[in-house]
Design an enzyme around this catalytic site. Structure first.
Site, PDB file in Angstrom:
ATOM      1  CG  HIS A   1     -64.870  45.678  31.271  1.00 32.95           C
ATOM      2  ND1 HIS A   1     -64.189  44.932  32.409  1.00 32.95           N
ATOM      3  CD2 HIS A   1     -64.995  47.013  31.583  1.00 32.95           C
ATOM      4  CE1 HIS A   1     -64.038  46.018  33.307  1.00 32.95           C
ATOM      5  NE2 HIS A   1     -64.397  47.278  32.635  1.00 32.95           N
TER       6      HIS A   1
ATOM      7  CB  CYS B   1     -65.329  43.573  35.350  1.00 22.07           C
ATOM      8  SG  CYS B   1     -65.491  42.350  34.004  1.00 22.07           S
TER       9      CYS B   1
ATOM     10  CG  HIS C   1     -71.661  42.425  28.127  1.00 24.44           C
ATOM     11  ND1 HIS C   1     -71.589  42.203  26.767  1.00 24.44           N
ATOM     12  CD2 HIS C   1     -70.691  41.490  28.776  1.00 24.44           C
ATOM     13  CE1 HIS C   1     -70.759  41.314  26.828  1.00 24.44           C
ATOM     14  NE2 HIS C   1     -69.991  40.904  27.634  1.00 24.44           N
TER      15      HIS C   1
END
Length: 1118
Positions: free
Chosen positions: A618, A185, A610
């Protein structure tokens, strides 16, 4: 240092200088990682003393550390201040096996250092790969390993595309997402931010590699394939017909460029650094090949790199250095907004001597930007290394940043003005501190631990002075038998004063000789008895509430006048102080608001966010779309419209575990950064495939053709399935028609009842009026009645041998539908006797419809749902067409099970004759089948729900989850067609959440036990059941679902700060990224659980029991 200017250099000198700077930076990074020292000047001094010898530099710092106490905390990231470095680097994450330099065993220390240096040097000599590149390699290995490992997981863990390609089809010109191919990601967030810089997009798309067949060196072997894959990826993001594309090949190129056997969570800032380095080197090769001037320009450097002037004093000597920077790091801890971070980053050490004529020995420096890049990127250092725990931790503090940032105050050309303003702000802040201290004395008045506003104190004093005393006798209000305050139940009852003289001592070793005996020594040492009334006697004139005892009217008048005046003075002083403080704050805020200090505007382009902790989490990005004038959220494959409010909530920090770690601003006076490209001949804006060069057009065209074939194959497959289903219906209809024709010609059998699923044959209805309900039945009814009677008698005789009449009646006749029909036929018996079966049929069917209509309109309790008992009630509530209702009711009256007596059998045959009269064009059989399929889905959803709730009630959450998940999903599909198509959405959502929370709690408890089988089982529950369901909670963005997900994540994130065994830490680190993944991409599950068949009566009874047991959903529950 001495004053250094920046003379013009040749290309060769520039390259040599850059290599020298890189080598010096590498040494500094290694030295900092080995020793843990973060003082840049001290590190530079060590390298200078040791002439670049790392072993001697470490020994020098070791001796220094033995003399200078280590600081308690060391920040995770440190800003490098090396002179003439082309960018400001960020320290890599410390290894878990950190060498302790504070120990006493220096021999062990020196051996460890020597071994570390030897391994580092040998690795660099053998591979030519720096430690920083190896760090990048580790994350890429982790990402690819995760991607490959996903292919070996169980069915429930696999990330899978929707089998229907229409679900993966791009809608209009919606931005294209990037698939998360395994802990990537971070790649998606960075690439999307850069791709949406249209100038950067153009540079990548139109990049052409050097015109030579083979790479000349290792660098070209790395960068050229990567640039080609990046071009391919960007071209798909421009012209693909897919909703999202797969970046695996670009990630694979990065992975193959480095060699590492370790895996760890990658810091995105390091990846971004390395990505820009690669791009810079790739464009540098191209620039040198195409150069027409002595010093070719590198578009990446022009776009992302700026310069600042470091002005300072070192040991009393002034210096000025020009340095390059790329991503500018800022510390977050201790600051409330971006400007405070920048002010702190621009000034280091004690800089008073910079502005004074005195030759002070103090050291410090200021940074002044001489040239800002068009794209200005700030790294927000939200991680720091916890020395006590030996691992990095995330800083969740709130940090605000503006959508428009004016950089004038940090420019070198405004140095003098800014210094004046900073001095003025410093003076104002000093005055502000004094005012706030004075105000605090008014608002927190007193010398004791408890303080109050002075105005309130004076008000209380005035209220006290004006109170009137109301006296009472203490004897009336005090219960002498009650124990005193603070006593316990173990104390003796208190005697009266008269009784105390006659009581024996409590601790006498021997009884007294008599009541008049002289006191003994033991008696004199007895424990004194508490006397609550005599020892704690209250004043005789105690008032009921505090009030002055003696005050004259004159005294009261004078005192009230003074207190009123003093209170007014205090309130005026307080208002004046608050007004002054507000004006100073406003003055500070407007200090840089004049036009001369608003000439360098930078608009916020992207925010990289974040969520999670330091070693797991993620990433996603918010990117501004200037053409749509809105913020877009790029979360892997999901690209959605967002808002500034959502961005603030997720990015400022201080709320949950999400916060911004990178801000990308663009120069608002350089519109070419985000402007679309125009056709030079037509002047039209280029969009879509027109943006692409010819080779990429062909690449995207082939991919779109492949995707088009995938859609075509899917459509053909679905059409084939539909054709097979239709063929099955036609076959069944033909078989029914053949049976009907055979029975008519031979008179050996009665007409077969029409199935709900089958349509009537075309030749079964005579060519008469289409209003079939009003037509008379065929004339051969008596013949059918005779045949049916004979067959019913023989069938009943055969069945009588196996089952009693009562059992037969209960099994086939007493369903809710049959009960209603039999009652309706019974009520029409008089009509049957007078006018025959057809009139009785009309009467009965009208009675039954009226009854079902009444049920459909009733407001019943949740446990009594008539829709489960009667399909007609379901159809009425959902406004099914009249023809569908009529045919369904006719089919029920034509049920062969009604042929148990002459009257019912006659009415059944009339209903079947009416069915035969229906022409194909009068009832749309596809629509009829669709409604009945919806009802079957409703019953199936009910069975899922009832089974899941029963298991939930028994605390069997593992088995209950799949039933509740599928019942919720199927119910959602039903409700999308109408409000009464399914069950209560909130109730199912509540129990789905509760089941997941129970499983999460169960798995966490197993993990906490530390026992290997328990830990494995707990993580298996999370990986196979809970984690695959989390996207289902996130996809609709419901508040209660989001809170439930947050609760589950917080439970596991709380373990990060706890001590645990290394194997548990390793499992937790491996598991958390899966749990914290915010992607809404749905994972595939096991096939739906197998359902048992239940009769209508049994299903209704189970539904009634479970709904009564669970009751209503708590309004505040999750």
């Amino acid at each position: 240092m001495t004053l250094i200017s920046e003379p013009a250099m040749t290309v060769e000198q520039n390259v040599l200088q850059q290599h020298s700077q890189k080598h010096q930076q590498t040494l500094l990074n290694q030295l900092r990682e080995i020793t843990g020292t973060t003082d840049i000047q001290l590190l530079q001094q060590a390298l200078q003393v040791s002439n670049g010898d790392l072993a001697e530099a470490v020994a020098f710092l070791t001796e220094k550390n033995a003399k200078v106490p280590q600081q308690d905390e060391t920040t995770y990231y440190q800003t490098s201040q090396v002179a003439s470095d082309r960018y400001i680097s960020v320290g890599s994450q410390a290894d878990t096996n950190v060498i302790d330099l504070t120990g006493d065993d220096k021999d062990d220390l020196q051996r460890a250092i020597a071994l570390s240096l030897e391994e580092s040097s040998r690795a660099f000599r053998e591979t030519g790969i720096t430690d920083e590149e190896q760090a990048i390699s580790r994350v890429l290995e982790a990402s690819i390993a995760e991607n490959k490992a996903s292919l070996k997981r169980t069915h429930t863990e696999v990330w899978s595309d929707s089998p229907n390609p229409h679900d993966r089809k791009r809608v209009d010109n919606c931005p294209v997402g990037l698939k998360n191919v395994g802990n990537t990601c971070w790649f998606s967030a960075v690439i999307q931010s850069l791709f949406n810089l249209l100038e950067f997009q153009r540079l990548v798309l139109h990049y052409s590699p050097p015109a030579r067949e083979l790479p000349r060196n290792q660098k070209e072997h790395r960068y050229l394939p990567f640039m080609q894959e990046l071009r391919n990826l960007f071209s798909l993001m421009v012209g693909s017909k897919r909703k999202y594309v797969d970046p695996s090949r670009a990630v694979d190129i990065l992975k193959d460029a480095f060699k590492s056997n370790e895996s760890q969570q990658q810091d995105v800032s390091e990846f971004t650094h390395k990505l820009l380095d690669w791009l810079e080197d790739a464009f540098q090769m191209k620039a040198e090949e195409d150069r027409e001037e002595e010093r070719p320009k590198n578009p990446m450097v022009e776009l992302f790199y700026g310069r600042f002037l470091a002005v300072g004093v070192l040991e009393g000597k002034k210096f000025e250095n020009t340095e390059m920077f790329g991503q500018y790091p800022l510390q977050v801890n201790g600051f409330k907004d971006l400007h405070e971070c920048l002010e702190a980053a621009m000034i280091e050490g004690e800089i008073e001597s910079l502005h004074s004529a005195e030759n002070s020995a103090r050291s410090g420096q200021e940074h002044w930007f001489t040239e800002l890049p068009p794209v200005l990127t700030f790294e927000l250092s939200r991680f720091e290394f916890n020395q006590a725990l030996g691992r990095p931790e995330k800083i969740h503090n709130k940090l605000e940043f503006p959508s428009m940032l004016y950089m004038d105050r940090y420019m070198d050309r405004n140095r003098e003005i800014t210094r004046i303003k900073r001095e003025e702000i410093r003076r104002l802040k000093e005055h502000l501190t004094l005012l706030q201290q004075r105000l605090e004395r008014y608002l927190s008045y007193g010398s004791g631990p408890k303080r109050f506003p002075l105005a309130d104190v004076l008000q209380y004093a005035m209220e006290f002075a004006s109170s009137k005393p109301v006296c009472t006798s203490p004897v009336e209000d005090i219960d002498t038998s009650a124990p005193p305050g603070g006593t316990t139940g173990q104390q003796l009852p208190q005697p009266s004063t008269a009784e105390q003289d006659s009581l024996p001592p409590l601790e006498s070793p021997a009884p007294a000789s008599g009541p008049t005996a002289a006191p003994t020594a033991a008696q004199q040492q007895r424990v004194p008895i508490h006397k609550p009334f005599t020892q704690s006697r209250l004043p005789p004139d105690l008032p009921m509430h505090p009030a002055p005892r003696h005050i004259t009217e004159e005294e009261l008048r004078v005192l009230e006048g003074c207190l009123h005046r003093w209170r007014s003075e205090v309130e005026n002083d307080t208002r004046d102080l608050q007004g002054s403080i507000t004006r100073i704050h406003r003055t500070i805020e407007l200090m840089y608001s004049d036009k001369s200090m608003m000439q360098v505007p930078y608009r916020l382009h992207a925010v990289l966010v974040h969520e999670g902790q330091a070693n797991a989490g993620h990433y996603w990005a918010y990117i501004y779309d200037p053409h749509e004038r809105c913020w877009m959220k790029y979360n892997d494959i999901s690209v959605t419209k967002s808002s500034w409010e959502e961005l603030v909530r997720d990015s400022f920090g201080g709320y949950r575990n999400a916060s911004a770690y990178c801000l990308m601003y663009i120069n608002d006076k350089k519109p070419f950064l985000i402007e679309e490209e125009f056709d030079k001949e037509t002047g039209q804006v280029l969009s879509g495939m027109d943006k692409l060069p010819s080779d990429l057009k062909q690449y995207v065209k082939e991919d779109n053709e492949q995707f088009g074939k995938e859609i075509q194959e899917w459509d053909i497959l679905q059409a084939r399935k539909a054709q097979q289903e239709k063929l099955a219906l036609v076959t069944a209809a033909a078989a029914a028609a053949a049976t009907a024709a055979s029975s008519t010609s031979t008179s050996s059998s009665s007409p077969q009842p029409m199935s709900i699923e089958s349509s009537p044959p075309d030749n079964a209805a005579p060519q008469q009026d289409p209003e079939y309900m009003e037509q008379p039945s065929p004339t051969n009814d008596s013949k059918h009645l005779q045949e049916d009677t004979e067959r019913a008698i023989s069938r009943a005789a055969a069945e009588q041998e196996e089952r009693s009449p009562e059992a037969l009646l209960n099994a086939t006749m007493m369903t809710p539908n049959m009960q209603g029909i039999i009652m309706a036929i019974g009520k029409s018996s008089s009509i049957y006797e007078k006018n025959g079966p057809e009139a009785a049929f009309f009467k009965a069917i009208k009675l039954e419809y009226a009854r079902l209509l009444r049920y459909a309109q009733e407001d019943t309790s949740p446990e009594n749902d008539y829709r489960l008992q009667h399909i007609i009630v379901y159809f009425i509530q959902n406004q099914a067409p009249k023809k569908i209702l009529e045919r369904t009711l006719l089919t029920q009256f034509a049920d062969r099970n009604l042929a148990f007596d002459e009257r019912c059998k006659s009415i059944m045959n009339v209903a079947r004759a009416k069915l035969d009269l229906i022409k194909p064009d009068e009832v749309n059989m596809d629509e009829y089948e669709m409604w009945h399929q919806d009802y079957r889905n409703f019953r199936e959803t009910t069975v899922f729900m009832v089974t899941g709730l029963e298991l939930f009630q028994k605390s069997n959450y593992v088995e209950a989850l799949m039933y509740l998940i599928y019942s919720y999903q199927y119910n959602k599909e039903l409700l999308s067609k109408g409000l009464y198509r399914g069950h209560d959405d909130d109730s199912l959502g509540y129990y789905r959440r509760e089941c997941l929370l129970k499983l999460n709690e169960q798995a966490a408890t197993m993990f906490e036990s530390g026992e290997e089988p328990e830990v494995t089982t707990g993580l298996s529950i999370m990986n196979e059941l809970v984690v695959p369901c989390i996207p289902l909670l996130l996809v609709h963005d419901a508040e209660k679902d989001l809170l439930a997900v947050e609760d589950m994540r917080n439970r596991w994130c709380s373990y990060l700060g706890q001590e645990m065994e290394s194997n548990l830490q390793e499992k937790l680190t491996d598991f958390l990224p899966k749990l914290l993944d915010c992607s809404t991409e749905i994972k595939s599950f096991h096939d739906p659980p197998k359902l048992s068949c239940y009769s209508t009566l049994e299903l209704c009874e189970r539904f009634r029991r479970i709904m009564a047991a669970v009751g209503r959903v708590p309004t505040e529950g999750r």
